[in-house]
Each structure stands twice: as C-alpha cells, then as structure tokens.
Design a protein around this motif. Structure first.
Motif, PDB file in Angstrom:
ATOM      1  N   UNK A 106       0.813  -1.229   0.000  1.00  0.00           N
ATOM      2  CA  UNK A 106       0.000   0.000   0.000  1.00  0.00           C
ATOM      3  C   UNK A 106       0.842   1.273   0.000  1.00  0.00           C
ATOM      4  N   UNK A 107       1.847   1.290  -0.830  1.00  0.00           N
ATOM      5  CA  UNK A 107       2.746   2.438  -0.890  1.00  0.00           C
ATOM      6  C   UNK A 107       2.021   3.612  -1.540  1.00  0.00           C
ATOM      7  N   UNK A 108       2.150   4.799  -0.915  1.00  0.00           N
ATOM      8  CA  UNK A 108       1.445   5.963  -1.438  1.00  0.00           C
ATOM      9  C   UNK A 108       2.338   7.188  -1.355  1.00  0.00           C
ATOM     10  N   UNK A 109       2.344   7.970  -2.428  1.00  0.00           N
ATOM     11  CA  UNK A 109       3.051   9.246  -2.413  1.00  0.00           C
ATOM     12  C   UNK A 109       2.235  10.263  -3.202  1.00  0.00           C
ATOM     13  N   UNK A 110       1.782  11.316  -2.519  1.00  0.00           N
ATOM     14  CA  UNK A 110       1.088  12.420  -3.172  1.00  0.00           C
ATOM     15  C   UNK A 110       2.004  13.637  -3.133  1.00  0.00           C
ATOM     16  N   UNK A 111       2.020  14.393  -4.208  1.00  0.00           N
ATOM     17  CA  UNK A 111       2.782  15.641  -4.214  1.00  0.00           C
ATOM     18  C   UNK A 111       1.814  16.807  -4.189  1.00  0.00           C
ATOM     19  N   UNK A 112       1.988  17.725  -3.248  1.00  0.00           N
ATOM     20  CA  UNK A 112       1.112  18.890  -3.236  1.00  0.00           C
ATOM     21  C   UNK A 112       1.524  19.886  -4.327  1.00  0.00           C
ATOM     22  N   UNK A 146      -3.194  23.813  -3.651  1.00  0.00           N
ATOM     23  CA  UNK A 146      -4.342  23.984  -4.535  1.00  0.00           C
ATOM     24  C   UNK A 146      -4.737  22.680  -5.217  1.00  0.00           C
ATOM     25  N   UNK A 147      -3.806  21.761  -5.294  1.00  0.00           N
ATOM     26  CA  UNK A 147      -4.120  20.478  -5.931  1.00  0.00           C
ATOM     27  C   UNK A 147      -3.121  19.446  -5.451  1.00  0.00           C
ATOM     28  N   UNK A 148      -3.379  18.191  -5.768  1.00  0.00           N
ATOM     29  CA  UNK A 148      -2.507  17.111  -5.344  1.00  0.00           C
ATOM     30  C   UNK A 148      -2.261  16.187  -6.523  1.00  0.00           C
ATOM     31  N   UNK A 149      -1.002  15.872  -6.746  1.00  0.00           N
ATOM     32  CA  UNK A 149      -0.679  14.869  -7.758  1.00  0.00           C
ATOM     33  C   UNK A 149      -0.621  13.519  -7.055  1.00  0.00           C
ATOM     34  N   UNK A 150      -1.501  12.621  -7.464  1.00  0.00           N
ATOM     35  CA  UNK A 150      -1.503  11.298  -6.832  1.00  0.00           C
ATOM     36  C   UNK A 150      -0.525  10.409  -7.588  1.00  0.00           C
ATOM     37  N   UNK A 151       0.763  10.595  -7.310  1.00  0.00           N
ATOM     38  CA  UNK A 151       1.801   9.972  -8.137  1.00  0.00           C
ATOM     39  C   UNK A 151       1.830   8.458  -7.979  1.00  0.00           C
ATOM     40  N   UNK A 152       1.800   8.013  -6.723  1.00  0.00           N
ATOM     41  CA  UNK A 152       1.766   6.580  -6.452  1.00  0.00           C
ATOM     42  C   UNK A 152       0.661   6.369  -5.432  1.00  0.00           C
ATOM     43  N   UNK A 153      -0.286   5.515  -5.774  1.00  0.00           N
ATOM     44  CA  UNK A 153      -1.483   5.411  -4.943  1.00  0.00           C
ATOM     45  C   UNK A 153      -1.748   3.956  -4.552  1.00  0.00           C
ATOM     46  N   UNK A 154      -1.316   3.606  -3.371  1.00  0.00           N
ATOM     47  CA  UNK A 154      -1.578   2.266  -2.813  1.00  0.00           C
ATOM     48  C   UNK A 154      -1.112   1.134  -3.710  1.00  0.00           C
ATOM     49  N   UNK A 155       0.199   1.142  -3.956  1.00  0.00           N
ATOM     50  CA  UNK A 155       0.802   0.088  -4.779  1.00  0.00           C
ATOM     51  C   UNK A 155       1.364  -1.001  -3.863  1.00  0.00           C
ATOM     52  N   UNK A 156       1.108  -2.249  -4.198  1.00  0.00           N
ATOM     53  CA  UNK A 156       1.693  -3.371  -3.451  1.00  0.00           C
ATOM     54  C   UNK A 156       2.331  -4.341  -4.419  1.00  0.00           C
ATOM     55  N   UNK A 157       3.530  -4.791  -4.095  1.00  0.00           N
ATOM     56  CA  UNK A 157       4.158  -5.846  -4.887  1.00  0.00           C
ATOM     57  C   UNK A 157       5.302  -6.446  -4.099  1.00  0.00           C
TER      58      UNK A 157
END
Lengths: 350, 343
Positions: B16-22, B32-43
């Motif tokens: 469940x790896x997650x990284x959002x950039x504001x 003002x917005x969020x880039x959902x670059x990596x959203x709950x990735x598992x491997x």
C-alpha cells in the motif's frame, strides 16, 4: 483542406519525370575554433511526390542535419553546405533569404520532436496557424481562421474551436504534436520534413500520430521525409528506408527489402541489436564499439572499425554506392552490383 | 518467481505504498491540488528475480523507484527489505539500506559529478561506508573491468570525456561498488542508441548472474522489459493495473490497458502494419485522476460501475500469481462482462 488539392507552385513546376526532391552529394560541416565536424558527407537521394522516405540512424549520424540542410535552417556562420538540393525543380542552395522564407512553410514544412519548443509559448495555437496562412497565402484574417479550424479538425483534435484559443502549455504532448502537424500543413506543403515527431510521446499516443500521418499523406498526397532512430516506427510509416551512419547513407531500399534482406553489416547489426518479442533468454547481438568521431573520420568505410567483416581494403577508400537492384543500394565493398552478398558474408569470413 | 508463493520470504515487499505531491499556488502558497503519483501500490520482488515496471509517462514508475531507495519518503504504506521494515521507525537504517539497495538513473550525465574523475566517483560510495581509500580504489578498478571498461584507460577520465554508453556503464559500476543486493534501474537504456542499448542489456544480464543480483527494472519500452523481466507490473496513473509472470502479461494480458499498450507496439513487419490505434487520447492528468477505475475514460468497456467503484487487484481464475484490477474479471462486480458470483 482535403478537397483543395490543387497542385502547389513547387509541384507544378516539376516535370513529370523529375522527382520532387533531388539531393546530390550533400555535405555539411560545422566549424568552430577547435574543430571541424563532418556531419554530412556526401548524401544522394531522390524523393517522389507522395512518397515516404525514412532516414534511420543513431544519434550523431547526421540525419537531423540532413533534414535541416534541405530547408537551409542551419546557422550560416558556423556551417558550410556543399552539393545540390533541388526541391520541385528549384535550386535551394541558390536561394536568397526572401526566396527561402517563401519556400519554408509554403512548399516545405517541418515538424519537430518537441512541439513545446517549436511553438511560441505566448501566442495561442490559433494565432500561430492563422499567421502562417496569411503570411503565405495572403488571405483575410477570417478566411485564415476558418482554415485553421478546418486544420484542427483534420488532425483530429477534439473540440477544435476551444483549442484554437489554447496556449501550447495548456495541451497534452500528443495534442501539441497534432497541433504542430496542423501548423505544418496550413499552406498545403508538397514536402513534409518530420524530425523524430513521435520520439517524445508515449507508446499509445505514438501509434495515433503515426496513423494520422499515414492518413494525411494518403489524403493530401504530400511527400514525407521522416527521421527516426526507431526501426519499429520506420517500418510503420516508410515506403523506403535510408540507413545513415557517420553522415552517409550506407543502405537504401524499399522497407520490406531492408528489413528482411539487409545487406550492409551496419543495417544487419542495427536490426539484430534491436530488442523485440521472443528474444528472452538469448544474448543480444550488439555492435561493439561506438560511432566514429566526426572530427576525424577514417579515410575508408566509417563503419569498418566496428565491422566484423572488415578487411584491409575497407580502409582504402569510402565504398561507392553499389546498386544491388534499381531500388536497393548499399555502400559496402562486399556487395556486388546486381547480386546480393548475403551468402558471401558468411563464406568469406571463417 | 516460483519462490513467490511458497518459498522463502521475498527480498522486497511493498504494501500500500502511497506518495502524493502537493501543488501550491497563490501568494500564500496554499495547497491547490494534489498529484496522486503513487497510490496504494503493493508488490513483492523475490531473491534473484527481475521485476519489470512498465507504464506511460506520469504513471508513477519513477516515483516508485525513488521511494524504494528512500530518495522520497512515502506518505503511507510500508517497504520491507529482507524482513526489515524500512523508514524512520524501521529496523534498518537508511545508511544500511543504501548499501544494500542501489539505483541507476536514466540520465547518465546529470547523475555523475562532472568534477570527479571516474575512479573517485566509483570509490566514493565504498569509502563513505568505511572501506579504506586504497581498497575502495582497488574495488573501483575491479568493478570497471567488470562493466567492460579498461581500468587503465578510464580511471582518470571525467564524465564529459565519455560516450553515453560508457557513462551508463560507469553509473552501473558506481551502483555495484557497494556490493548491493537489489539494484533499482530507472530507464537505464532509454537514452542510449540501439546498438549501445544491446551492449548494456547484455551487461545487465551478465552482472545479475555473476553477482547474484535482484533487479527492479523500470522502462516504458515493452520490448526491453519483456527481454529482461521475470515478472511485470503494469502501472497507470499511480495505480497497479496488472501484475504477473512475464509470459502471462505478454501472452495473456487481461486488463484493457495492458492489451492496448501491447497492441500499440510497432509490428516490425511492413505487411502487418497497425491499421487502428488501440486507444485514443492521451493519459489524463494525474492531478485530477478519474474516479473509480482510472483507465475508464479511455477504456472501450467502461460501464457505470467503473466510475463508482475502484477495482482491486484480484487473481486471474487460472493463475493466482497473475493479478488484474478490472471489474470485468471480478465476480459480482456489477460489470456486464463480469463472471457470475460464486462461479
């Protein structure tokens, strides 16, 4: 746009037998205080109306410089051009600046790898296309705007009215490339020069642009000179392929011949080192070494230092163009006119 | 890859790896917005395995790479390396992690210090990690020979004196100088010419077997990923859409996006040119990704359920190691093509 296929000034002047483009012994050198770079070293080719020729080569092979030389876009103070370039029966090398400005955009247009840098960021797409049309065709603003709209429809940009008012940064990469194609087509050029137009795009977008170019070529009947480093792209779009190495065409031929029966050792190496399906677990046949230094080219065949079939005779002189058949040329001393060397390569090398 | 289900624990397990950039704007630099670059990735990546990660630009593959080597801190989720939790409260320090996990970047020039000769560049890592200087320099020479460059000829040179292929070999040598167990390769051959690309790919294959390495190989080039990988993860807009053994992904792709990606590959056969683009349009902006399934805006099979509910990765019926995030394959999902519940 699609209905107006009246022959353009350049094509009208060309006689029936004369190809649209004839390039003879094109040479380009760049000079600086430190060195002279021999970028293009004697390129010959012809291009017929409506034909697509792909120049396939690696970085530094001179493919983009060849393209720019056709429009004389190279910086005049730092580059020296030699040879002959005839487009639509007119001598491009003899043109003055005014004549060149008329040629560029109207008879010959160009699209680039990075549309973001090719567009002016402070004008809308619509303004830039309209400006080109009024400059070359002298029509009114409103007529030019109407044609700009038609052009965006032609290149399949969704909601074209809105997109005419967009600035380049407001569009995605694929959309910008479509807009640049629209700009290039705005004056119905008879020759389109394409410099790696799909290299910066994602795979699913790249194929859309290639299909679009194929459709436009079919509908508008323009000739395309397409530069790429990607064999897969060349196979999708080309009628003929020219393989370029160290500033020379080392092999040219129809696309099927070149892919299935390549003669020049460099073409063979390029094809066998290109990874494609079903090669897993096998060792890739890479070409050893790296391309030659263009400031000090070897006197003979420039591929000889990397060629596994090289022999002393290869270093004596640059191999002449050998025509295996009227369509297929290779610059290699092992290829004899009228006969393929495919067997010879393996026989003569233990 | 067979070790996956039953064998020893994987070398790397990501959950469940997650990284959002504001994205900040205005005078107050508010979000003002969020880039959902990596959203709950598992491997997971097994020992000695190569996991390929493919996807188009903006799909989050490079962000994933940076998260793995802790160049970025994840917002949530966990990374477990060899049984040890990675991160601030983890079991392994970043310093120890870096000795075990190294990275090779796409741009071979900007990833080398232009003022350091090659020998110092390669020996720098080991000496930071406590290897005596003389020994580190000897290691640099050994590793140079291993990546196919003559040490006597190259140790004194600077990055600008090398070709792109040579520089990428130096980057690989630098990564290997710490004797890592996992190497994250982020588009290592994308900037190289085809003839040089083949040389570097051969080198990567040789090094992997010589040094018992595990690779995470990131690329947009499907051919290269197929050539090198044991398993493949397909990403789209920050999400994992399909993961499985390379034969399954290339032979029996299930997700509409994977299928489109594969059929957009040039045919290499002038008699079998593509006549129709498999999907239209560009990938959407990751700032405001579509609701539900992120691929639905370009998917020919999209239905109401795709906009409402986000599909989770689920095993293919015939092969549990092959997992797909698509409502068409989830029993009882509500999609008209989905198998009946309990079937």
């Amino acid at each position: 746009m699609t209905t107006e296929t009246a022959p353009h000034a350049a094509t009208a002047r060309a006689t029936a037998n004369e190809p649209l483009v004839r390039v003879e012994d094109l040479r380009v050198t760049f000079t600086s205080r430190d060195a002279t770079v021999n970028a293009v070293n004697g390129v010959n080719f012809t291009l017929d109306q409506g034909e697509v020729l792909c120049i396939l080569g690696e970085s530094g092979s001179g493919k983009s410089v060849t393209l720019r030389a056709l429009m004389r876009l190279l910086p005049p103070r730092r580059s020296r051009l030699g040879g002959k370039v005839m487009i639509g029966g007119r001598d491009v090398m003899a043109m003055n600046d005014d004549q060149l400005a008329d040629l560029r955009g109207a008879d010959v247009a160009m699209i680039f790898q990075e549309p973001m840098t090719a567009f002016d960021p402070v004008y809308t797409i619509g303004q830039q296309i309209t400006e080109t049309i009024t400059r070359h065709d002298g029509v009114s603003q409103s007529a030019a705007r109407a044609r700009a709209l038609e052009l965006l429809e032609l290149v399949q940009i969704p909601s074209p009215e809105r997109r005419l008012k967009s600035y380049p940064h407001e569009m995605s990469g694929g959309m910008r490339q479509r807009a640049m194609i629209a700009l290039a087509l705005s004056c119905r050029p008879s020759l389109l020069l394409a410099d790696e137009p799909t290299t910066a795009l994602d795979a699913t977008v790249q194929i859309q642009i290639l299909l679009l170019l194929r459709k436009l070529r079919r509908e508008l009947g323009m000739a395309v000179l397409f530069v790429t480093h990607d064999v897969g792209v060349a196979v999708e779009i080309a009628d003929r392929i020219a393989v370029m190495y160290a500033g020379r065409f080392v092999e040219t031929g129809p696309v099927a011949t070149l892919i299935r029966e390549p003669e020049h050792p460099y073409t063979r190496g390029l094809l066998s080192s290109t990874v494609h399906g079903a090669m897993r677990g096998r060792r890739l046949e890479a070409i050893g070494g790296s391309p030659p230094n263009l400031t000090a080219l070897p006197p003979g065949c420039s591929f000889a230092p990397r060629c596994r079939y090289a022999e002393p005779a290869c270093d004596a002189a640059v191999p002449a163009e050998v025509w295996i058949n009227p369509q297929h040329m290779a610059r290699c001393i092992r290829v004899a006119p009228g006969q393929a060397a495919s067997g010879g390569f393996t026989l003569r090398k233990p | 890859m067979n070790a996956m289900a039953t064998g020893p624990a994987p070398l790397l397990a990501v959950t469940d790896l997650r990284k959002y950039f504001p994205i900040t704007g205005g005078v107050l630099q508010r979000r003002v917005a969020t880039v959902q670059a990596v959203d709950d990735i598992s491997f997971t990546v097994g020992r000695g395995e190569t996991l390929g990660i493919v996807g188009e630009s903006g799909c989050g593959k490079s962000t994933t790479a940076r998260l793995l080597v802790q160049l970025l801190k994840p917002d949530s989720g966990s990374i477990v390396f060899d049984g040890m939790l990675v991160g601030e409260n983890g079991d392994i320090s970043t310093r120890d992690l870096r000795r075990n996990v190294q990275m090779v970047f796409q741009d071979s020039y900007s990833s080398l210090n232009p003022r350091l000769p090659i020998e110092d560049t390669i020996a720098f890592g080991p000496s930071v990690h406590g290897v005596p200087v003389a020994q580190a320099k000897q290691r640099a020479r050994d590793i140079l020979a291993k990546v196919g460059l003559d040490p006597n000829q190259f140790i004194r040179r600077y990055p600008h004196e090398l070709s792109g292929g040579q520089r990428q070999r130096i980057n690989i040598a630098r990564a290997l100088a710490l004797e890592p167990r996992l190497v994250v390769l982020d588009e290592p051959v994308s900037a190289l010419d085809k003839s040089v690309e083949a040389q570097v790919l051969n080198l990567l294959v040789d090094l992997k077997s010589d040094l018992d390495l595990t690779y995470v190989f990131i690329s947009h080039d499907l051919n290269v990923v197929q050539y090198l990988s044991d398993r493949v993860l397909v990403m789209y807009l920050g999400k994992a859409v399909e993961i499985g053994p390379v034969e399954a992904i290339y032979g029996r792709p299930q997700h509409p996006y994977t299928r489109a990606l594969l059929s957009a590959m040039p045919s290499m056969d002038p008699d079998r040119r593509l006549e129709q683009a498999p999907i239209t349009g560009d990938p959407p902006n990751p700032i405001n990704p579509p609701s539900g399934c992120r691929f639905r805006t370009r998917c020919p099979h999209a239905e109401d359920v795709c906009a409402r509910i986000e599909p989770r990765l689920a095993g293919a019926p015939e092969d549990g190691a092959h997992r797909i995030a698509c409502h068409m394959l989830i029993a009882g999902s509500g999609h008209s093509a989905a198998p009946a519940q309990g079937a």
